[in-house]
Design a protein around this motif. Structure first.
Motif, PDB file in Angstrom:
ATOM      1  N   VAL A   1     122.142  88.975   8.705  1.00  0.00           N
ATOM      2  CA  VAL A   1     120.721  89.319   8.621  1.00  0.00           C
ATOM      3  C   VAL A   1     120.340  89.530   7.159  1.00  0.00           C
ATOM      4  N   ILE A   2     119.229  88.906   6.749  1.00  0.00           N
ATOM      5  CA  ILE A   2     118.730  89.118   5.385  1.00  0.00           C
ATOM      6  C   ILE A   2     117.346  89.759   5.385  1.00  0.00           C
ATOM      7  N   GLU A   3     116.664  89.745   6.543  1.00  0.00           N
ATOM      8  CA  GLU A   3     115.352  90.383   6.656  1.00  0.00           C
ATOM      9  C   GLU A   3     115.115  90.730   8.121  1.00  0.00           C
ATOM     10  N   VAL A   4     114.561  91.912   8.364  1.00  0.00           N
ATOM     11  CA  VAL A   4     114.238  92.345   9.720  1.00  0.00           C
ATOM     12  C   VAL A   4     112.745  92.178   9.922  1.00  0.00           C
ATOM     13  N   LEU A   5     112.362  91.323  10.850  1.00  0.00           N
ATOM     14  CA  LEU A   5     110.956  91.049  11.120  1.00  0.00           C
ATOM     15  C   LEU A   5     110.392  91.968  12.197  1.00  0.00           C
ATOM     16  N   GLU A   6     111.177  92.251  13.216  1.00  0.00           N
ATOM     17  CA  GLU A   6     110.809  93.205  14.262  1.00  0.00           C
ATOM     18  C   GLU A   6     112.025  94.084  14.505  1.00  0.00           C
ATOM     19  N   ALA A   7     111.930  95.352  14.065  1.00  0.00           N
ATOM     20  CA  ALA A   7     113.097  96.237  14.047  1.00  0.00           C
ATOM     21  C   ALA A   7     113.258  96.994  15.353  1.00  0.00           C
ATOM     22  N   SER A   8     114.509  97.267  15.700  1.00  0.00           N
ATOM     23  CA  SER A   8     114.834  98.162  16.808  1.00  0.00           C
ATOM     24  C   SER A   8     114.512  99.598  16.394  1.00  0.00           C
ATOM     25  N   PRO A   9     114.093 100.444  17.343  1.00  0.00           N
ATOM     26  CA  PRO A   9     113.891 101.861  17.012  1.00  0.00           C
ATOM     27  C   PRO A   9     115.188 102.563  16.628  1.00  0.00           C
ATOM     28  N   ASP A  10     116.329 101.930  16.890  1.00  0.00           N
ATOM     29  CA  ASP A  10     117.624 102.523  16.537  1.00  0.00           C
ATOM     30  C   ASP A  10     118.095 102.107  15.147  1.00  0.00           C
ATOM     31  N   ARG A  11     117.307 101.324  14.437  1.00  0.00           N
ATOM     32  CA  ARG A  11     117.702 100.901  13.092  1.00  0.00           C
ATOM     33  C   ARG A  11     117.445 102.025  12.097  1.00  0.00           C
ATOM     34  N   VAL A  12     118.408 102.255  11.211  1.00  0.00           N
ATOM     35  CA  VAL A  12     118.294 103.252  10.150  1.00  0.00           C
ATOM     36  C   VAL A  12     118.690 102.601   8.835  1.00  0.00           C
ATOM     37  N   GLU A  13     118.369 103.266   7.733  1.00  0.00           N
ATOM     38  CA  GLU A  13     118.800 102.764   6.436  1.00  0.00           C
ATOM     39  C   GLU A  13     120.319 102.878   6.332  1.00  0.00           C
ATOM     40  N   HIS A  14     120.958 101.817   5.885  1.00  0.00           N
ATOM     41  CA  HIS A  14     122.415 101.828   5.784  1.00  0.00           C
ATOM     42  C   HIS A  14     122.856 102.884   4.776  1.00  0.00           C
ATOM     43  N   PHE A  15     123.928 103.586   5.099  1.00  0.00           N
ATOM     44  CA  PHE A  15     124.396 104.693   4.253  1.00  0.00           C
ATOM     45  C   PHE A  15     125.145 104.216   3.016  1.00  0.00           C
ATOM     46  N   TRP A  16     125.501 102.926   2.949  1.00  0.00           N
ATOM     47  CA  TRP A  16     126.366 102.444   1.863  1.00  0.00           C
ATOM     48  C   TRP A  16     125.835 101.114   1.350  1.00  0.00           C
ATOM     49  N   ARG A  17     125.333 101.095   0.146  1.00  0.00           N
ATOM     50  CA  ARG A  17     124.672  99.900  -0.392  1.00  0.00           C
ATOM     51  C   ARG A  17     125.532  98.642  -0.372  1.00  0.00           C
TER      52      ARG A  17
ATOM     53  N   HIS B   1     123.955 100.252  10.077  1.00  0.00           N
ATOM     54  CA  HIS B   1     122.496 100.130  10.054  1.00  0.00           C
ATOM     55  C   HIS B   1     121.839 100.657  11.325  1.00  0.00           C
ATOM     56  N   MET B   2     122.605 101.304  12.194  1.00  0.00           N
ATOM     57  CA  MET B   2     122.035 101.826  13.443  1.00  0.00           C
ATOM     58  C   MET B   2     122.534 103.237  13.714  1.00  0.00           C
ATOM     59  N   THR B   3     121.827 103.955  14.579  1.00  0.00           N
ATOM     60  CA  THR B   3     122.226 105.321  14.907  1.00  0.00           C
ATOM     61  C   THR B   3     123.593 105.331  15.576  1.00  0.00           C
ATOM     62  N   LEU B   4     124.291 106.439  15.448  1.00  0.00           N
ATOM     63  CA  LEU B   4     125.601 106.565  16.086  1.00  0.00           C
ATOM     64  C   LEU B   4     125.485 106.476  17.604  1.00  0.00           C
ATOM     65  N   THR B   5     124.404 106.993  18.157  1.00  0.00           N
ATOM     66  CA  THR B   5     124.218 106.909  19.601  1.00  0.00           C
ATOM     67  C   THR B   5     124.135 105.451  20.048  1.00  0.00           C
ATOM     68  N   ARG B   6     123.384 104.633  19.322  1.00  0.00           N
ATOM     69  CA  ARG B   6     123.290 103.220  19.685  1.00  0.00           C
ATOM     70  C   ARG B   6     124.617 102.511  19.445  1.00  0.00           C
ATOM     71  N   GLN B   7     125.325 102.866  18.384  1.00  0.00           N
ATOM     72  CA  GLN B   7     126.638 102.276  18.139  1.00  0.00           C
ATOM     73  C   GLN B   7     127.547 102.464  19.348  1.00  0.00           C
ATOM     74  N   ARG B   8     127.582 103.697  19.856  1.00  0.00           N
ATOM     75  CA  ARG B   8     128.481 103.984  20.978  1.00  0.00           C
ATOM     76  C   ARG B   8     128.009 103.300  22.257  1.00  0.00           C
ATOM     77  N   SER B   9     126.713 103.172  22.411  1.00  0.00           N
ATOM     78  CA  SER B   9     126.190 102.448  23.565  1.00  0.00           C
ATOM     79  C   SER B   9     126.611 100.979  23.520  1.00  0.00           C
ATOM     80  N   LEU B  10     126.554 100.369  22.347  1.00  0.00           N
ATOM     81  CA  LEU B  10     126.960  98.970  22.218  1.00  0.00           C
ATOM     82  C   LEU B  10     128.464  98.808  22.427  1.00  0.00           C
ATOM     83  N   LYS B  11     129.236  99.779  21.950  1.00  0.00           N
ATOM     84  CA  LYS B  11     130.685  99.705  22.173  1.00  0.00           C
ATOM     85  C   LYS B  11     131.006  99.815  23.661  1.00  0.00           C
TER      86      LYS B  11
END
Length: 460
Positions: free
Chosen positions: A72-88, A110-120
């Motif tokens: 991904v190089i640009e987000v056009l329509e973001a998920s509500p679970d998207r956050v700013e990445h903690f590490w550049r 780039h996503m909340t921990l809750t969403r990460q665990r849901s995807l796992k």
């Protein structure tokens, strides 16, 4: 419907690599990416979230390939679970805006921990249905991936790694590889690593003459170990000069990644790990769970499963297979007592030597170095329980057959890969075994990895 927004080919790129496309992101898949389609072809997209619309850069897109890969190089329509990445350096959007791919190892940052665990959880369910033959998530599992270490990290998912691996840029600076790439990105911090690793400030060193750096900093606060893998023709004098620049409390050694041979430069060639009331010597880059709370979490899950079924008790006969330095072996020895016995099997010679040192005082333990299937044939016993903790590739069909043939009353299977676990579980089920218990743990926050512990028993 997806559409290509750029057909400009990157100079020298094979196939369509370097082109851009706009994609609607579909479900998560095993391996840290999501599935999308572009002109009828499957594209595995990293750094996305299901349901988003994104612009991607194709990174692996040969004309004859069955599927393509993209970042991904640009987000056009973001998920509500998207956050700013903690590490550049690991942020795909930032990295590609500077003309290079992001580092690997934090692909879910780039996503909340809750969403990460849901995807796992989604990935594990999909593997169990596709490879193990379940119609849906099995009743032996709650369906959740459990958080670990939140008391320590405050719910951030950072600072958990007690071991880290780094590459070195052509200019001699500390770096990390981009995913599936030879490109090395310089780094000046590692937010997933413990404070003890970051305190070494490896990025301040001139590492010319070094190909790779491995670091182990035990969670118990004992002396860290820095392993330097020299480039060909690098002299010992150069290695010692680098060692002299490191903080004085760190041990430093040279090591050969192919042979595992370790040469002392300063201090010890091993670290002392602690878990569940025991100390463990681990030499060089020998295996140890990397999350600070993983040893206790996994031992607790294994022993609870086995003790609830009365498979682990004083006098029991058990085995620890792929035993490493003896993490599970020591606890099994405590549980079976002097009247029981524990067979501890490890294939790596150096790690097996560590196990002998760690377990020398436990008379009920027999430590054997060799392949699991060979040792089980040579030392047949009426096992009450087996603990199985194979490498990422899993045990495999031949080993599963040998385990079934040894007729234990129960097997506790620890796995770091849902695909190989589900495949092996399918072998067990086709041999008449049942899944009696399953737990999943988020021992690798901000990555796609997870750990599972399962209890397997013979069917009625």
């Amino acid at each position: 419907m997806t559409a290509r927004t750029s057909t400009t080919q990157a100079p020298g790129a094979a196939g369509h690599a370097g082109e851009e496309a706009v994609l609607d992101v579909g479900p998560v898949a095993h391996g840290g990416h999501c599935v999308a389609r572009h002109e009828g072809r499957v594209v595995f997209v990293r750094h996305a979230i299901p349901g988003e619309k994104v612009r991607v850069r194709l990174t692996d897109a040969g004309d004859d390939a069955k599927f393509w890969r993209a970042d991904v190089i640009e987000v056009l329509e973001a998920s509500p679970d998207r956050v700013e990445h903690f590490w550049r350096p690991a942020d795909s959007l930032r990295a590609w805006s500077h003309g290079h791919p992001p580092v690997g190892g934090a692909e879910f940052g780039h996503m909340t921990l809750t969403r990460q665990r849901s995807l796992k959880s989604d990935v594990l369910t999909e593997q169990l249905t596709r490879l193990a033959g379940f119609e849906q998530a099995p009743p032996a599992w709650t369906g959740s991936v459990e958080a670990v270490g939140e008391t320590y990290d405050g719910g951030s998912g950072l600072g958990w790694r007690t071991r880290a691996s780094f590459s070195v840029t052509p200019g001699g600076r500390l770096g990390m590889h981009a995913h599936r790439s030879n490109h090395i990105v310089p780094v000046r911090e590692m937010p997933l690593a413990s404070d003890a690793i970051n305190a070494l400030r490896l990025w301040d060193l001139d590492l010319q003459g070094i190909d790779r750096v491995e670091v182990a900093a035990p969670a118990n606060g004992s002396r860290p170990l820095v392993l330097l893998a020299p480039a060909p023709n690098t002299k010992e004098k150069r290695l010692r000069a680098i060692a002299a620049e490191l903080p004085g409390d760190a041990s430093v050694a040279a090591f050969d990644p192919l042979t595992g041979n370790v040469t002392q430069l300063r201090g010890r060639t091993w670290v002392q790990e602690s878990a569940v009331g025991h100390d463990y010597r681990v030499t060089g880059d020998g295996f140890w769970q990397i999350h600070r709370d993983a040893p206790g979490t996994l031992v607790g899950a294994v022993t609870k499963f086995l003790q609830q079924g009365d498979f682990l008790r004083p006098g029991a006969v058990v085995a620890d297979l792929y035993a490493g330095a003896g993490l599970f072996t020591a606890v099994l020895a405590d549980a079976v007592g002097e009247t029981g016995s524990v067979l501890s099997v490890e294939g790596a010679p150096g790690t097996s030597r560590d196990a002998r040192k760690n377990l020398h005082a436990a008379a009920q333990v027999e430590v054997v170095q060799g392949r699991v299937e060979r040792i089980l044939r040579q030392k047949p016993r009426d096992f009450d329980a087996l603990v199985l903790d194979p490498p990422r590739a899993g045990a495999g069909k031949a080993v599963v057959g040998q385990l079934v043939a040894s007729t234990p009353r129960a097997i506790a299977y620890v796995s770091c890969d849902p695909a190989s676990f589900a495949r092996d579980l399918g072998y067990f089920r086709r041999s008449g075994w049942d899944l009696a218990g399953l737990r999943a743990f988020d021992l690798y926050p901000h990555t796609h990895h997870l750990e599972t512990v399962a209890l397997l028993v013979p069917g009625p």
